[in-house]
Each structure stands twice: as structure tokens, then as C-alpha cells.
Design a protein around this motif. Structure first.
Motif, PDB file in Angstrom:
ATOM      1  N   ALA A  39       0.830  -1.210   0.000  1.00 34.19           N
ATOM      2  CA  ALA A  39       0.000   0.000   0.000  1.00 34.19           C
ATOM      3  C   ALA A  39       0.864   1.260   0.000  1.00 34.19           C
ATOM      4  CB  ALA A  39      -0.930  -0.006   1.213  1.00 34.19           C
ATOM      5  N   VAL A  40       1.995   1.215   0.699  1.00 31.16           N
ATOM      6  CA  VAL A  40       2.921   2.347   0.660  1.00 31.16           C
ATOM      7  C   VAL A  40       3.478   2.507  -0.749  1.00 31.16           C
ATOM      8  CG1 VAL A  40       5.090   3.288   1.543  1.00 31.16           C
ATOM      9  CG2 VAL A  40       3.542   2.099   3.096  1.00 31.16           C
ATOM     10  N   ARG A  41       3.819   1.379  -1.366  1.00 32.80           N
ATOM     11  CA  ARG A  41       4.333   1.417  -2.742  1.00 32.80           C
ATOM     12  C   ARG A  41       3.301   2.051  -3.675  1.00 32.80           C
ATOM     13  NH1 ARG A  41       6.059   2.572  -6.750  1.00 32.80           N
ATOM     14  NH2 ARG A  41       7.155   1.362  -8.343  1.00 32.80           N
ATOM     15  N   ALA A  42       2.040   1.649  -3.547  1.00 34.23           N
ATOM     16  CA  ALA A  42       0.996   2.159  -4.425  1.00 34.23           C
ATOM     17  C   ALA A  42       0.694   3.630  -4.167  1.00 34.23           C
ATOM     18  CB  ALA A  42      -0.280   1.331  -4.251  1.00 34.23           C
ATOM     19  N   SER A  43       0.979   4.113  -2.963  1.00 34.01           N
ATOM     20  CA  SER A  43       0.666   5.498  -2.619  1.00 34.01           C
ATOM     21  C   SER A  43       1.535   6.492  -3.376  1.00 34.01           C
ATOM     22  CB  SER A  43       0.846   5.723  -1.113  1.00 34.01           C
ATOM     23  OG  SER A  43       2.227   5.809  -0.778  1.00 34.01           O
ATOM     24  N   GLY A  44       2.759   6.063  -3.735  1.00 34.77           N
ATOM     25  CA  GLY A  44       3.683   6.964  -4.411  1.00 34.77           C
ATOM     26  C   GLY A  44       4.394   7.930  -3.486  1.00 34.77           C
ATOM     27  N   ALA A  45       4.198   7.800  -2.155  1.00 32.24           N
ATOM     28  CA  ALA A  45       4.877   8.681  -1.211  1.00 32.24           C
ATOM     29  C   ALA A  45       6.389   8.569  -1.397  1.00 32.24           C
ATOM     30  CB  ALA A  45       4.493   8.314   0.219  1.00 32.24           C
ATOM     31  N   ARG A  46       7.099   9.696  -1.299  1.00 36.92           N
ATOM     32  CA  ARG A  46       8.527   9.720  -1.606  1.00 36.92           C
ATOM     33  C   ARG A  46       9.326  10.359  -0.460  1.00 36.92           C
ATOM     34  NH1 ARG A  46       9.070   8.390  -6.769  1.00 36.92           N
ATOM     35  NH2 ARG A  46      11.250   9.042  -6.827  1.00 36.92           N
ATOM     36  N   ASP A  47      10.654  10.283  -0.600  1.00 38.63           N
ATOM     37  CA  ASP A  47      11.578  10.859   0.389  1.00 38.63           C
ATOM     38  C   ASP A  47      11.333  10.303   1.785  1.00 38.63           C
ATOM     39  OD1 ASP A  47      12.869  12.499  -1.499  1.00 38.63           O
ATOM     40  OD2 ASP A  47      11.289  14.002  -1.322  1.00 38.63           O
ATOM     41  N   VAL A  64      10.541  -3.316  -2.582  1.00 33.31           N
ATOM     42  CA  VAL A  64       9.676  -2.708  -3.598  1.00 33.31           C
ATOM     43  C   VAL A  64       9.668  -1.183  -3.464  1.00 33.31           C
ATOM     44  CG1 VAL A  64       8.225  -4.777  -3.720  1.00 33.31           C
ATOM     45  CG2 VAL A  64       7.535  -2.882  -2.235  1.00 33.31           C
ATOM     46  N   LEU A  65       9.917  -0.673  -2.251  1.00 31.29           N
ATOM     47  CA  LEU A  65       9.976   0.786  -2.083  1.00 31.29           C
ATOM     48  C   LEU A  65      11.268   1.341  -2.665  1.00 31.29           C
ATOM     49  CD1 LEU A  65       8.593   1.273   1.543  1.00 31.29           C
ATOM     50  CD2 LEU A  65       7.352   1.065  -0.620  1.00 31.29           C
ATOM     51  N   LEU A  66      12.336   0.557  -2.608  1.00 32.51           N
ATOM     52  CA  LEU A  66      13.582   0.969  -3.256  1.00 32.51           C
ATOM     53  C   LEU A  66      13.407   0.988  -4.763  1.00 32.51           C
ATOM     54  CD1 LEU A  66      16.200  -1.045  -1.153  1.00 32.51           C
ATOM     55  CD2 LEU A  66      15.630   1.388  -0.968  1.00 32.51           C
ATOM     56  N   GLU A  67      12.694   0.003  -5.301  1.00 32.68           N
ATOM     57  CA  GLU A  67      12.438  -0.032  -6.748  1.00 32.68           C
ATOM     58  C   GLU A  67      11.684   1.215  -7.188  1.00 32.68           C
ATOM     59  OE1 GLU A  67      10.424  -3.666  -7.611  1.00 32.68           O
ATOM     60  OE2 GLU A  67      12.292  -4.768  -7.915  1.00 32.68           O
ATOM     61  N   GLY A  68      10.793   1.699  -6.348  1.00 37.42           N
ATOM     62  CA  GLY A  68      10.011   2.882  -6.688  1.00 37.42           C
ATOM     63  C   GLY A  68      10.717   4.192  -6.391  1.00 37.42           C
ATOM     64  N   ARG A  69      11.996   4.097  -5.953  1.00 41.75           N
ATOM     65  CA  ARG A  69      12.771   5.295  -5.604  1.00 41.75           C
ATOM     66  C   ARG A  69      12.009   6.153  -4.593  1.00 41.75           C
ATOM     67  NH1 ARG A  69      15.766   2.535  -8.535  1.00 41.75           N
ATOM     68  NH2 ARG A  69      17.559   3.372  -9.680  1.00 41.75           N
ATOM     69  N   GLN A  70      11.387   5.500  -3.606  1.00 44.97           N
ATOM     70  CA  GLN A  70      10.569   6.208  -2.629  1.00 44.97           C
ATOM     71  C   GLN A  70      11.291   6.465  -1.312  1.00 44.97           C
ATOM     72  OE1 GLN A  70       7.262   3.186  -3.667  1.00 44.97           O
ATOM     73  NE2 GLN A  70       6.153   4.834  -2.631  1.00 44.97           N
ATOM     74  N   LEU A  84      19.956  -3.867  -5.054  1.00 42.10           N
ATOM     75  CA  LEU A  84      19.520  -2.525  -5.421  1.00 42.10           C
ATOM     76  C   LEU A  84      19.825  -1.542  -4.302  1.00 42.10           C
ATOM     77  CD1 LEU A  84      18.148  -0.639  -7.413  1.00 42.10           C
ATOM     78  CD2 LEU A  84      15.932  -1.311  -6.427  1.00 42.10           C
ATOM     79  N   PHE A  85      19.658  -1.982  -3.063  1.00 35.51           N
ATOM     80  CA  PHE A  85      20.007  -1.143  -1.913  1.00 35.51           C
ATOM     81  C   PHE A  85      21.464  -0.725  -2.013  1.00 35.51           C
ATOM     82  CE2 PHE A  85      19.361   0.117   2.532  1.00 35.51           C
ATOM     83  CZ  PHE A  85      20.679   0.263   2.945  1.00 35.51           C
ATOM     84  N   ALA A  86      22.347  -1.680  -2.229  1.00 38.16           N
ATOM     85  CA  ALA A  86      23.775  -1.380  -2.315  1.00 38.16           C
ATOM     86  C   ALA A  86      24.062  -0.407  -3.455  1.00 38.16           C
ATOM     87  CB  ALA A  86      24.566  -2.672  -2.496  1.00 38.16           C
ATOM     88  N   GLN A  87      23.396  -0.616  -4.599  1.00 38.31           N
ATOM     89  CA  GLN A  87      23.650   0.238  -5.752  1.00 38.31           C
ATOM     90  C   GLN A  87      23.184   1.668  -5.498  1.00 38.31           C
ATOM     91  OE1 GLN A  87      25.358  -0.848  -8.605  1.00 38.31           O
ATOM     92  NE2 GLN A  87      25.482   1.380  -8.773  1.00 38.31           N
ATOM     93  N   GLN A  88      22.010   1.826  -4.899  1.00 36.93           N
ATOM     94  CA  GLN A  88      21.514   3.168  -4.614  1.00 36.93           C
ATOM     95  C   GLN A  88      22.392   3.872  -3.587  1.00 36.93           C
ATOM     96  OE1 GLN A  88      17.349   3.205  -3.636  1.00 36.93           O
ATOM     97  NE2 GLN A  88      16.721   2.356  -5.596  1.00 36.93           N
ATOM     98  N   TYR A  89      22.908   3.122  -2.626  1.00 37.81           N
ATOM     99  CA  TYR A  89      23.805   3.714  -1.635  1.00 37.81           C
ATOM    100  C   TYR A  89      25.105   4.170  -2.292  1.00 37.81           C
ATOM    101  CZ  TYR A  89      27.123   3.993   2.227  1.00 37.81           C
ATOM    102  OH  TYR A  89      28.087   4.416   3.097  1.00 37.81           O
ATOM    103  N   LEU A  90      25.701   3.318  -3.125  1.00 38.98           N
ATOM    104  CA  LEU A  90      26.959   3.656  -3.785  1.00 38.98           C
ATOM    105  C   LEU A  90      26.788   4.810  -4.767  1.00 38.98           C
ATOM    106  CD1 LEU A  90      28.339   0.067  -4.426  1.00 38.98           C
ATOM    107  CD2 LEU A  90      29.150   1.713  -2.731  1.00 38.98           C
TER     108      LEU A  90
END
Length: 244
Positions: A39-47, A64-70, A84-90
Motif C-alpha cells: 500500500a505504501v508502494r501504491a501510494s507513491g509517497a517519496r523521500d 519494492v519501495l527501493l524499486e520505486g525510488r521512494q 539494489l540497496f547497495a547500488q543506490q547507496y553507492l
């Protein structure tokens, strides 16, 4: 008055805002509030700032929230299952605050108990203690850790009643009880929803006073991070040492 809501997505849409801090129960994929995460993923909430033992795996759980860049920041104790977590952190997309696992649990428990800070020996002399106040007690140095209070806490329970009293099952108990107390608003998804009076008072782990909303779990299949199996020996081929 009943705390039960029929639609997780509609419920969270009333509370979610960009930039919020979410505390989420679970350990890996065990005991995660899957419907609420979706439901958080579907909401589109970010940051979002997410406080959880870990961030699931790629494409599952909090992944799934990392996939949505949320997610903007993560407070966790383990993240080794998520590429994906590691990649976004790096790549500098994600801020990470690592916590020793017991310290993270205690920070959540403290926040739920109204304790703004506490001292622990864990982490003294390491990177996790840098920039934090230190104090000496009985000749031993301790580091100060702050309690965590989240804007919204999401948990999964085995059973719960319409007043929000919760019971957890086996390993799925993990971080859920401390997360449930640490939210300004706590939402629980439960597998077995029962009327008030059906749960034995001695079995209740999270009293309903901590829970504002309850939703029925959809029954979606539960994922396993890593399945480890070995072939079953054919009948009559066991070695003597293999027999019970």
C-alpha cells in the motif's frame, strides 16, 4: 469502537506524506506487513525514512519501495540481501544509518516507552559511535543512542482483535512488538481477526492502546529469502547413522 478498516491502501492514503518516517516490522521477509508495504508502494509517497531491521530483498518486502525510488534514508542493522540497496547507496541516492541490531531494537523500544535517549557499551570505539555523546558509568565508557519515534508504524501479527490487541507467531514476532509501540500512528495487518474477548489476556503481546488501525491480511503467499534443501534419500537407502 472497532479499529478495523477494510482497505489498507485507502487507510494509508489518509496518513502517508512525503518525507515521513516509517517504522516497519519484520526480519528479512519473516513477519513483514506485506499488504501494508504494498500500500505504501501504491501510494507513491517519496523521500521516506524507513526504520527496519533490513530492507528485504530485491523486488520483495521493503525492496519494492527501493524499486520505486521512494526511500531517502534507511536506519537498519543488516542489508546484505538487497543488491539494489547497495547500488543506490553507492550512487549517492540513499542515506544509510547502520545500527547494531540490539541497539536498533532498544531505540525502538525506548521511543515507544517515552525514553528520549539511553546509554550502551555497544559500538563504543567504532564508527557507529562517532559524533555521539559519551559518558562514563562505574569506570566504563558508554555511548548515547536516541530513542526512535516514527510518524507511522506498520506491523504484521498472527492474530488480533477489533480493539487492536495483537498476538505474534514464532519467528514473525521479531521486531514487530517494538515497532508497534514506536509509531505515532500504528497500523497492524493480522492474519486472524477476532472479536474482542477471543484473545486470552495472557497471550496478548501488543496491547490495543498502541494500535490505531487494524486491517485483515490478504493471505498472499509468504516469501522465503533463501530456500535450502537437500534430496530426500530413497526408501531403504539410509545409512545407519541417518536413522533416528
Amino acid at each position: 469502537m472497532s479499529k478495523v478498516r477494510s482497505n489498507a491502501a485507502e487507510l494509508l492514503a489518509e496518513h502517508l506524506e512525503d518525507g515521513m518516517t516509517l517504522a516497519v516490522g519484520g526480519f528479512g521477509l519473516s513477519g513483514i506487513p506485506r499488504d501494508l508495504i504494498d500500500a505504501v508502494r501504491a501510494s507513491g509517497a517519496r523521500d521516506l525514512t524507513v526504520v527496519s531491521n533490513n530492507m528485504g530483498v530485491d523486488g520483495k518486502g521493503l525492496g519494492v519501495l527501493l524499486e520505486g525510488r521512494q526511500v531517502r534514508k534507511v536506519l537498519a542493522s543488516y542489508v546484505g540481501e538487497n543488491k539494489l540497496f547497495a547500488q543506490q547507496y553507492l550512487d549517492g541516492e540513499l542515506e544509510v544509518e547502520f545500527n547494531p541490531q540490539g541497539t536498533l531494537a532498544e531505540r525502538l523500544r525506548a521511543g515507544g516507552a517515552g525514553i528520549p535517549a539511553f546509554y550502551t557499551r555497544t559500538g563504543v570505539g567504532t564508527l557507529v559511535a562517532e559524533g555521539k555523546p559519551h559518558a562514563e558509568f562505574d569506570g566504563v565508557t558508554y555511548v548515547q543512542e536516541r530513542g526512535i519515534v516514527a510518524d507511522l508504524a506498520l506491523v504484521h501479527a498472527w492474530s488480533g482483535d477489533t480493539d487492536g490487541n495483537l498476538v505474534y507467531r514464532y519467528t514473525a514476532r521479531n521486531f514487530n512488538p517494538v515497532v508497534a509501540t514506536a509509531g505515532k500512528i500504528t497500523v497492524a495487518e493480522v492474519e486472524h481477526l477476532v472479536p474482542v474477548g477471543e484473545l486470552h489476556p495472557d497471550h496478548v503481546v501488543t496491547p490495543g492502546v498502541y494500535v490505531q488501525h487494524v486491517v485483515q491480511y490478504s493471505g498472499a503467499p509468504k516469501e522465503i529469502e533463501q530456500r535450502t534443501v537437500r534430496p530426500r534419500p530413497a526408501a531403504g537407502t539410509e545409512q545407519n547413522g541417518d536413522r533416528a
